[in-house]
Design a protein around this motif. Structure first.
Motif, PDB file in Angstrom:
ATOM      1  N   VAL A  23       0.858  -1.190   0.000  1.00  0.00           N
ATOM      2  CA  VAL A  23       0.000   0.000   0.000  1.00  0.00           C
ATOM      3  C   VAL A  23       0.894   1.239   0.000  1.00  0.00           C
ATOM      4  O   VAL A  23       1.796   1.343   0.818  1.00  0.00           O
ATOM      5  N   LYS A  24       0.618   2.163  -0.924  1.00  0.00           N
ATOM      6  CA  LYS A  24       1.415   3.394  -1.036  1.00  0.00           C
ATOM      7  C   LYS A  24       0.500   4.599  -1.186  1.00  0.00           C
ATOM      8  O   LYS A  24      -0.637   4.465  -1.594  1.00  0.00           O
ATOM      9  N   GLY A  25       1.057   5.772  -0.901  1.00  0.00           N
ATOM     10  CA  GLY A  25       0.296   7.010  -0.981  1.00  0.00           C
ATOM     11  C   GLY A  25       0.499   7.797  -2.256  1.00  0.00           C
ATOM     12  O   GLY A  25      -0.007   8.903  -2.383  1.00  0.00           O
ATOM     13  N   VAL A  37      -1.926  -1.392  -3.822  1.00  0.00           N
ATOM     14  CA  VAL A  37      -2.963  -0.361  -3.755  1.00  0.00           C
ATOM     15  C   VAL A  37      -2.281   0.998  -3.640  1.00  0.00           C
ATOM     16  O   VAL A  37      -1.413   1.183  -2.793  1.00  0.00           O
ATOM     17  N   PHE A  38      -2.677   1.923  -4.509  1.00  0.00           N
ATOM     18  CA  PHE A  38      -2.211   3.305  -4.425  1.00  0.00           C
ATOM     19  C   PHE A  38      -3.394   4.176  -4.018  1.00  0.00           C
ATOM     20  O   PHE A  38      -4.456   4.131  -4.646  1.00  0.00           O
ATOM     21  N   ILE A  39      -3.211   4.973  -2.978  1.00  0.00           N
ATOM     22  CA  ILE A  39      -4.260   5.837  -2.432  1.00  0.00           C
ATOM     23  C   ILE A  39      -3.780   7.276  -2.546  1.00  0.00           C
ATOM     24  O   ILE A  39      -2.771   7.634  -1.941  1.00  0.00           O
ATOM     25  N   GLU A  40      -4.488   8.095  -3.315  1.00  0.00           N
ATOM     26  CA  GLU A  40      -4.085   9.493  -3.505  1.00  0.00           C
ATOM     27  C   GLU A  40      -5.251  10.441  -3.314  1.00  0.00           C
ATOM     28  O   GLU A  40      -6.360  10.171  -3.795  1.00  0.00           O
ATOM     29  N   GLU A  41      -5.003  11.558  -2.639  1.00  0.00           N
ATOM     30  CA  GLU A  41      -5.982  12.643  -2.636  1.00  0.00           C
ATOM     31  C   GLU A  41      -5.781  13.372  -3.961  1.00  0.00           C
ATOM     32  O   GLU A  41      -4.832  14.123  -4.135  1.00  0.00           O
ATOM     33  N   ALA A  42      -6.661  13.115  -4.901  1.00  0.00           N
ATOM     34  CA  ALA A  42      -6.491  13.605  -6.267  1.00  0.00           C
ATOM     35  C   ALA A  42      -7.102  14.987  -6.483  1.00  0.00           C
ATOM     36  O   ALA A  42      -6.793  15.638  -7.482  1.00  0.00           O
ATOM     37  N   ASP A  43      -7.956  15.445  -5.564  1.00  0.00           N
ATOM     38  CA  ASP A  43      -8.555  16.768  -5.700  1.00  0.00           C
ATOM     39  C   ASP A  43      -8.956  17.280  -4.323  1.00  0.00           C
ATOM     40  O   ASP A  43      -9.346  16.499  -3.451  1.00  0.00           O
ATOM     41  N   MET A  61     -11.461  14.498  -3.134  1.00  0.00           N
ATOM     42  CA  MET A  61     -11.670  13.316  -3.962  1.00  0.00           C
ATOM     43  C   MET A  61     -10.430  12.440  -3.845  1.00  0.00           C
ATOM     44  O   MET A  61      -9.304  12.919  -3.967  1.00  0.00           O
ATOM     45  N   TYR A  62     -10.660  11.167  -3.542  1.00  0.00           N
ATOM     46  CA  TYR A  62      -9.580  10.200  -3.456  1.00  0.00           C
ATOM     47  C   TYR A  62      -9.679   9.244  -4.631  1.00  0.00           C
ATOM     48  O   TYR A  62     -10.763   8.758  -4.950  1.00  0.00           O
ATOM     49  N   GLU A  63      -8.535   9.013  -5.280  1.00  0.00           N
ATOM     50  CA  GLU A  63      -8.460   8.023  -6.348  1.00  0.00           C
ATOM     51  C   GLU A  63      -7.633   6.855  -5.832  1.00  0.00           C
ATOM     52  O   GLU A  63      -6.541   7.055  -5.297  1.00  0.00           O
ATOM     53  N   ILE A  64      -8.175   5.674  -5.992  1.00  0.00           N
ATOM     54  CA  ILE A  64      -7.527   4.468  -5.490  1.00  0.00           C
ATOM     55  C   ILE A  64      -7.366   3.484  -6.640  1.00  0.00           C
ATOM     56  O   ILE A  64      -8.335   3.147  -7.322  1.00  0.00           O
ATOM     57  N   ASN A  65      -6.115   3.070  -6.871  1.00  0.00           N
ATOM     58  CA  ASN A  65      -5.795   2.098  -7.910  1.00  0.00           C
ATOM     59  C   ASN A  65      -5.356   0.799  -7.254  1.00  0.00           C
ATOM     60  O   ASN A  65      -4.510   0.810  -6.351  1.00  0.00           O
ATOM     61  N   VAL A  66      -5.944  -0.301  -7.712  1.00  0.00           N
ATOM     62  CA  VAL A  66      -5.638  -1.629  -7.177  1.00  0.00           C
ATOM     63  C   VAL A  66      -5.082  -2.481  -8.322  1.00  0.00           C
ATOM     64  O   VAL A  66      -5.668  -2.523  -9.402  1.00  0.00           O
ATOM     65  N   PHE A  67      -3.958  -3.155  -8.058  1.00  0.00           N
ATOM     66  CA  PHE A  67      -3.277  -3.963  -9.062  1.00  0.00           C
ATOM     67  C   PHE A  67      -3.134  -5.403  -8.577  1.00  0.00           C
ATOM     68  O   PHE A  67      -2.856  -5.635  -7.404  1.00  0.00           O
ATOM     69  N   SER A  68      -3.281  -6.339  -9.509  1.00  0.00           N
ATOM     70  CA  SER A  68      -3.027  -7.744  -9.202  1.00  0.00           C
ATOM     71  C   SER A  68      -2.315  -8.385 -10.391  1.00  0.00           C
ATOM     72  O   SER A  68      -2.664  -8.120 -11.547  1.00  0.00           O
ATOM     73  N   ASN A  69      -1.348  -9.250 -10.092  1.00  0.00           N
ATOM     74  CA  ASN A  69      -0.640  -9.966 -11.157  1.00  0.00           C
ATOM     75  C   ASN A  69      -0.799 -11.479 -11.036  1.00  0.00           C
ATOM     76  O   ASN A  69       0.017 -12.229 -11.565  1.00  0.00           O
TER      77      ASN A  69
END
Length: 128
Positions: A23-25, A37-43, A61-69
Motif C-alpha cells: 500500500v502506497k500514498g 494499492v495506491f491511495i491518492e488525494e487527487a482533488d 476526492m480520493y483516487e484508489i488504484n488496485v493492481f493484481s498480477n
C-alpha cells in the motif's frame, strides 16, 4: 489532516486483511509488489468559507488504484480489495463516484480504479 487519517485507516485495514499487500500514498504505473494499492488525494478545493473566513468546507476526492498480477483470478482479487476499500470509505462518509477496470501498461497486470468524494469541514467528513 484528513488525507493522513484516510490513508492510515485504509493502510491498516488492507494490511491486516490481505497478507503481503503493498500500500502506497502515491501512484506509479509499475508497482514493485503485488497485490498493490495506491491511495491518492487527487482533488481538494474550497466549497465555501464561514463568515470569519477562517473555516472552510472543502470538497475532496480520493483516487484508489488496485493492481493484481495473479496468474488466475487477477480480476477477482482486485474486486475483493476494492470491496474492502468501499466498505471503509462508505462508513467514513464518502460517496463512490467511479469504479472500473483501467488499462494498465503491463497487460499481465489487472488494474481497477475507484474514486470517492466527500465534503470536509474541520476534519469532519460529510457525504456529498
Amino acid at each position: 489532516q484528513i488525507e493522513n487519517e484516510i490513508y492510515t485507516e485504509l493502510y491498516t485495514v488492507l494490511t491486516t486483511t490481505y497478507s503481503g499487500i503493498f500500500v502506497k500514498g502515491e501512484y506509479t504505473p509499475t508497482p514493485d509488489k503485488f497485490p498493490c494499492v495506491f491511495i491518492e488525494e487527487a482533488d481538494n478545493y474550497t466549497l465555501s468559507l464561514n463568515g470569519s473566513n477562517k473555516g472552510e468546507v472543502s470538497a475532496v476526492m480520493y483516487e484508489i488504484n488496485v493492481f493484481s498480477n495473479l496468474q488466475d483470478g487477477r480480476k477477482s482479487e482486485c474486486k475483493k480489495i476494492i470491496n474492502t476499500i468501499d466498505e471503509l470509505m462508505t462508513l467514513r462518509g464518502f460517496t463512490r463516484t467511479m469504479c472500473r477496470p483501467t488499462q494498465n501498461i503491463d497487460p499481465s497486470v489487472y488494474r481497477m480504479t475507484a474514486r470517492y468524494q466527500a465534503s470536509v469541514y474541520n476534519d469532519t467528513i460529510y457525504r456529498r
